[in-house]
Design a protein around this motif. Structure first.
Motif, PDB file in Angstrom:
ATOM      1  N   LYS A  95       0.866  -1.180   0.000  1.00 35.19           N
ATOM      2  CA  LYS A  95       0.000   0.000   0.000  1.00 35.19           C
ATOM      3  C   LYS A  95       0.906   1.234   0.000  1.00 35.19           C
ATOM      4  O   LYS A  95       1.878   1.288   0.751  1.00 35.19           O
ATOM      5  CB  LYS A  95      -0.854   0.071   1.260  1.00 35.19           C
ATOM      6  N   VAL A  96       0.566   2.193  -0.826  1.00 29.85           N
ATOM      7  CA  VAL A  96       1.274   3.469  -0.865  1.00 29.85           C
ATOM      8  C   VAL A  96       0.219   4.563  -0.852  1.00 29.85           C
ATOM      9  O   VAL A  96      -0.669   4.582  -1.706  1.00 29.85           O
ATOM     10  CB  VAL A  96       2.153   3.594  -2.130  1.00 29.85           C
ATOM     11  N   PHE A  97       0.318   5.447   0.135  1.00 31.96           N
ATOM     12  CA  PHE A  97      -0.643   6.541   0.214  1.00 31.96           C
ATOM     13  C   PHE A  97      -0.037   7.690   1.010  1.00 31.96           C
ATOM     14  O   PHE A  97       1.025   7.563   1.599  1.00 31.96           O
ATOM     15  CB  PHE A  97      -1.964   6.080   0.846  1.00 31.96           C
ATOM     16  N   PHE A  98      -0.728   8.799   0.984  1.00 32.29           N
ATOM     17  CA  PHE A  98      -0.290   9.980   1.723  1.00 32.29           C
ATOM     18  C   PHE A  98      -1.194  10.212   2.919  1.00 32.29           C
ATOM     19  O   PHE A  98      -2.375   9.868   2.902  1.00 32.29           O
ATOM     20  CB  PHE A  98      -0.333  11.217   0.811  1.00 32.29           C
ATOM     21  N   TYR A  99      -0.628  10.788   3.955  1.00 31.52           N
ATOM     22  CA  TYR A  99      -1.414  11.218   5.109  1.00 31.52           C
ATOM     23  C   TYR A  99      -1.139  12.695   5.327  1.00 31.52           C
ATOM     24  O   TYR A  99       0.024  13.066   5.494  1.00 31.52           O
ATOM     25  CB  TYR A  99      -1.057  10.420   6.365  1.00 31.52           C
ATOM     26  N   PRO A 100      -2.153  13.538   5.337  1.00 30.54           N
ATOM     27  CA  PRO A 100      -3.564  13.232   5.071  1.00 30.54           C
ATOM     28  C   PRO A 100      -3.749  12.759   3.623  1.00 30.54           C
ATOM     29  O   PRO A 100      -2.902  12.994   2.778  1.00 30.54           O
ATOM     30  CB  PRO A 100      -4.286  14.548   5.328  1.00 30.54           C
ATOM     31  N   GLU A 101      -4.872  12.079   3.396  1.00 29.64           N
ATOM     32  CA  GLU A 101      -5.136  11.486   2.095  1.00 29.64           C
ATOM     33  C   GLU A 101      -5.201  12.531   1.003  1.00 29.64           C
ATOM     34  O   GLU A 101      -6.000  13.453   1.061  1.00 29.64           O
ATOM     35  CB  GLU A 101      -6.466  10.717   2.131  1.00 29.64           C
ATOM     36  N   MET A 102      -4.328  12.371   0.024  1.00 31.37           N
ATOM     37  CA  MET A 102      -4.318  13.238  -1.165  1.00 31.37           C
ATOM     38  C   MET A 102      -3.424  12.590  -2.204  1.00 31.37           C
ATOM     39  O   MET A 102      -2.778  11.589  -1.923  1.00 31.37           O
ATOM     40  CB  MET A 102      -3.834  14.646  -0.824  1.00 31.37           C
ATOM     41  N   PHE A 103      -3.365  13.135  -3.361  1.00 36.42           N
ATOM     42  CA  PHE A 103      -2.542  12.670  -4.475  1.00 36.42           C
ATOM     43  C   PHE A 103      -2.893  11.236  -4.877  1.00 36.42           C
ATOM     44  O   PHE A 103      -3.731  11.037  -5.721  1.00 36.42           O
ATOM     45  CB  PHE A 103      -1.038  12.784  -4.172  1.00 36.42           C
ATOM     46  N   TYR A 104      -2.230  10.252  -4.289  1.00 33.01           N
ATOM     47  CA  TYR A 104      -2.413   8.859  -4.676  1.00 33.01           C
ATOM     48  C   TYR A 104      -2.804   8.001  -3.484  1.00 33.01           C
ATOM     49  O   TYR A 104      -2.424   8.271  -2.356  1.00 33.01           O
ATOM     50  CB  TYR A 104      -1.101   8.237  -5.192  1.00 33.01           C
ATOM     51  N   LYS A 105      -3.494   6.924  -3.798  1.00 32.13           N
ATOM     52  CA  LYS A 105      -3.737   5.828  -2.860  1.00 32.13           C
ATOM     53  C   LYS A 105      -3.643   4.567  -3.720  1.00 32.13           C
ATOM     54  O   LYS A 105      -4.521   4.295  -4.528  1.00 32.13           O
ATOM     55  CB  LYS A 105      -5.108   5.960  -2.218  1.00 32.13           C
ATOM     56  N   ILE A 106      -2.536   3.844  -3.581  1.00 25.15           N
ATOM     57  CA  ILE A 106      -2.240   2.722  -4.467  1.00 25.15           C
ATOM     58  C   ILE A 106      -2.138   1.433  -3.651  1.00 25.15           C
ATOM     59  O   ILE A 106      -1.534   1.423  -2.583  1.00 25.15           O
ATOM     60  CB  ILE A 106      -0.904   2.956  -5.213  1.00 25.15           C
ATOM     61  N   LEU A 107      -2.714   0.374  -4.185  1.00 26.54           N
ATOM     62  CA  LEU A 107      -2.548  -0.961  -3.615  1.00 26.54           C
ATOM     63  C   LEU A 107      -2.124  -1.877  -4.757  1.00 26.54           C
ATOM     64  O   LEU A 107      -2.842  -2.031  -5.742  1.00 26.54           O
ATOM     65  CB  LEU A 107      -3.842  -1.484  -2.993  1.00 26.54           C
ATOM     66  N   VAL A 108      -0.926  -2.442  -4.624  1.00 23.55           N
ATOM     67  CA  VAL A 108      -0.425  -3.384  -5.620  1.00 23.55           C
ATOM     68  C   VAL A 108      -0.419  -4.761  -4.963  1.00 23.55           C
ATOM     69  O   VAL A 108       0.049  -4.909  -3.838  1.00 23.55           O
ATOM     70  CB  VAL A 108       1.000  -3.003  -6.087  1.00 23.55           C
ATOM     71  N   GLU A 109      -0.939  -5.740  -5.678  1.00 22.43           N
ATOM     72  CA  GLU A 109      -1.014  -7.099  -5.162  1.00 22.43           C
ATOM     73  C   GLU A 109      -0.461  -8.051  -6.216  1.00 22.43           C
ATOM     74  O   GLU A 109      -0.891  -8.021  -7.361  1.00 22.43           O
ATOM     75  CB  GLU A 109      -2.468  -7.442  -4.844  1.00 22.43           C
ATOM     76  N   LEU A 110       0.519  -8.855  -5.807  1.00 21.69           N
ATOM     77  CA  LEU A 110       1.106  -9.852  -6.706  1.00 21.69           C
ATOM     78  C   LEU A 110       0.952 -11.236  -6.098  1.00 21.69           C
ATOM     79  O   LEU A 110       1.187 -11.413  -4.898  1.00 21.69           O
ATOM     80  CB  LEU A 110       2.599  -9.586  -6.916  1.00 21.69           C
ATOM     81  N   ASN A 111       0.585 -12.197  -6.930  1.00 16.72           N
ATOM     82  CA  ASN A 111       0.553 -13.596  -6.512  1.00 16.72           C
ATOM     83  C   ASN A 111       1.848 -14.239  -6.993  1.00 16.72           C
ATOM     84  O   ASN A 111       2.241 -14.068  -8.141  1.00 16.72           O
ATOM     85  CB  ASN A 111      -0.658 -14.307  -7.103  1.00 16.72           C
ATOM     86  N   VAL A 112       2.504 -14.948  -6.094  1.00 12.90           N
ATOM     87  CA  VAL A 112       3.829 -15.492  -6.354  1.00 12.90           C
ATOM     88  C   VAL A 112       3.845 -16.983  -6.019  1.00 12.90           C
ATOM     89  O   VAL A 112       3.185 -17.420  -5.081  1.00 12.90           O
ATOM     90  CB  VAL A 112       4.886 -14.764  -5.492  1.00 12.90           C
ATOM     91  N   MET A 113       4.653 -17.724  -6.760  1.00 10.88           N
ATOM     92  CA  MET A 113       4.834 -19.143  -6.509  1.00 10.88           C
ATOM     93  C   MET A 113       6.329 -19.395  -6.345  1.00 10.88           C
ATOM     94  O   MET A 113       7.128 -19.025  -7.206  1.00 10.88           O
ATOM     95  CB  MET A 113       4.302 -19.946  -7.702  1.00 10.88           C
TER      96      MET A 113
END
Length: 117
Positions: free
Chosen positions: A36-54
């Motif tokens: 998760k990448v975001f700013f506090y206070p909330e502004m600009f971006y709020k990103i959630l990257v999810e990868l499935n790995v084996m």
């Protein structure tokens, strides 16, 4: 937002990583990695990257294999997550590069998830 308001406000970039073992068999362990990448206070971006790995399991794990043991091993040896962390960091950089004014390069290291993130 007014320029005066923006200059007087503290803005923090927050990064939180988490992994979860989803499944395993005698040869492989399957996990999900989230950043998760975001700013506090909330502004600009709020990103959630999810990868499935084996990952392929070493022969050492063939006996007494269970989810808790796998999660503990990965948690104690996070360096095995390095390739995933590099991909996630690159992906976030590419996504945020679409905005020429605010490209975010996140560190390719595991960032502890703190309460509330």
């Amino acid at each position: 937002m007014e320029n005066e308001e923006f200059n007087q406000q503290n803005i923090d970039l927050k990064i939180a990583d988490k992994f979860e073992v989803i499944d395993y068999d005698e040869d492989y362990v399957y996990l999900t990695f989230r950043r998760k990448v975001f700013f506090y206070p909330e502004m600009f971006y709020k990103i959630l990257v999810e990868l499935n790995v084996m990952y392929e399991l070493n022969e050492d794990f063939e006996d007494d294999l269970n989810m808790d043991k796998l999660e503990k091993e990965i948690d104690e040896n996070r360096d095995i997550l390095a390739p995933v962390l590099e991909k996630v960091s690159l992906l976030i950089g590419n996504i945020t590069n679409a905005d020429d004014d605010l490209t975010i390069i996140t560190p390719p290291f595991f960032q502890e998830e703190r309460q509330g993130l």
